[in-house]
Design an enzyme around this catalytic site. Sequence first.
Site, short mmCIF file in Angstrom:
data_model
loop_
_atom_site.label_atom_id
_atom_site.label_comp_id
_atom_site.label_asym_id
_atom_site.label_seq_id
_atom_site.Cartn_x
_atom_site.Cartn_y
_atom_site.Cartn_z
CE LYS A 1 -23.60 -84.39 38.21
NZ LYS A 1 -24.77 -83.53 38.48
CB SER B 1 -25.65 -84.03 42.36
OG SER B 1 -25.98 -83.62 41.03
CB SER C 1 -27.48 -80.70 40.78
OG SER C 1 -28.10 -81.37 41.84
#
Length: 494
Positions: free
Chosen positions: A80, A160, A184
């Site tokens: 990420k 997210s 998330s």
Amino acid sequence: MSEDLTNLGVKAIRDGVAAGDFTAREVAEQFNAAVAGAAELNAFIVTTPEAALDAADRTDAKRAAGEDLGAMGGVPIGMKDLFATHDVQTTAASHILEGFKPQYESTVSQNLWNAGAGMLGKLNLDQFAMGSSNETSYFGNVSSPWRKEGSNAAMSPGGSSGGSSSAVAARIAPAATGTDTGGSIRQPAAFTGICGIKPTYGRCSRWGVVAFASSLDQAGPMARSVEDCAIMLGAMAGFDPKDATSLQMDVPDWEAALSSDLSGKRVGIPTEYRMEGTDQDILDSWEQGKAWLKDAGAEIVDISLPHTKYALPAYYIIAPAEASSNLARYDGVRYGLRDLPEGAGLQDMYAQTRASGFGDEVKRRILIGTYVLSAGFYDAYYTQAQKVRALVSQDYEKAWAKCDLILAPTTPTASFPLGSLNEDPLTMYLNDVFAVPASLAGLPAMSVPAGLNPDGLPLGLQLVGKAFDEQTVLNAGLAIQERAGFDHAPERWW
């Protein structure tokens, strides 16, 4: 090699490379090709095929020399783009950090490289991890690989960590890192039919992770199976003296202790989670989840978490307040974007840089956070929200007298089309209603796939455990995984 290695998960790749069934380089080459062929998903901001190959070659050399390959030996993963990676662009999906190449490595990513993993690239996300649909990235929306039956509408992969969930579900990465501030990891995992666990706050170091809300942010793994999550979490976790909130505890061997026998365990069902607006399909899967855990030997008990309805509003005061403080460092002076109009002074540069560098959702949360921290409102909002947070934690402590873990839905609905909730931030925020309480209390929580709804979209079930007891959460996840038999994959359209 004729076998499609991209269908394999972490454990199968690690064990296959160790056994000599295939080489780590063959694995990396196939996943690199899969990433290159999935540009329509927009899951990656930056791809690093050479880094994946270099790590694979090191693993193959170790195997040839008879050395230990590590817990993640030969496994290429997605990172990420919130984790600092040495000399590889790290942006938090924001224009204000575009072009920033850290000269250091985050502790979590370094732990994974030390365990033998390689990097396929940096995954897209909601800007500064602020969002529930992966539509706030400066680098464009991420699409879920899933589609509603009979529709070509682009669906949200959740947020997210939407790039992470999309990449794992599409089989262009066997696993990925995520971060979870208020859901998330869990919400995108539920939307895309994969597993994801947020460990106890402090299990994984936050050092080198771009901060959103420091008292809530926690890194965790996202993969297609509970076993793969257990392996990857073991590689990610550990004490870090560079992080003041890091737990000074040994990392258990979660993989070795996995067991789907829940005999003697009590599973709590919170009455407050039957909320208005929750899809009937979600409620039905929750009932099915109870039956599965009962079949695994667990006793199902009703519990109460009375302050649940206050958790979401408290979260949306605390998290933006911390964000407004954390994001003050992006000022155009030291790194990242600098927008300096001709003849402008220092204050003008600050204002212009932040106006053009931050997206609308980030600005919204900075404004909310700055407001609730301002002199006249600090006690009325921020102090009250912290009191609510303490009450939410107390609810869990009281619940543990009756149960060992909690079963709940991960989300109130299945995935929704991209763009469908953009005009209504409050409805978007409600996506996190089931995930936020565990984040406020810092507890380990996991989402596992439970099946498909009538539209052919994945549904997830959430398990919440006591602090430091990831093992019980993983074991219950394994029990659901074995009984759900979820082997659905999205039909390729990209």
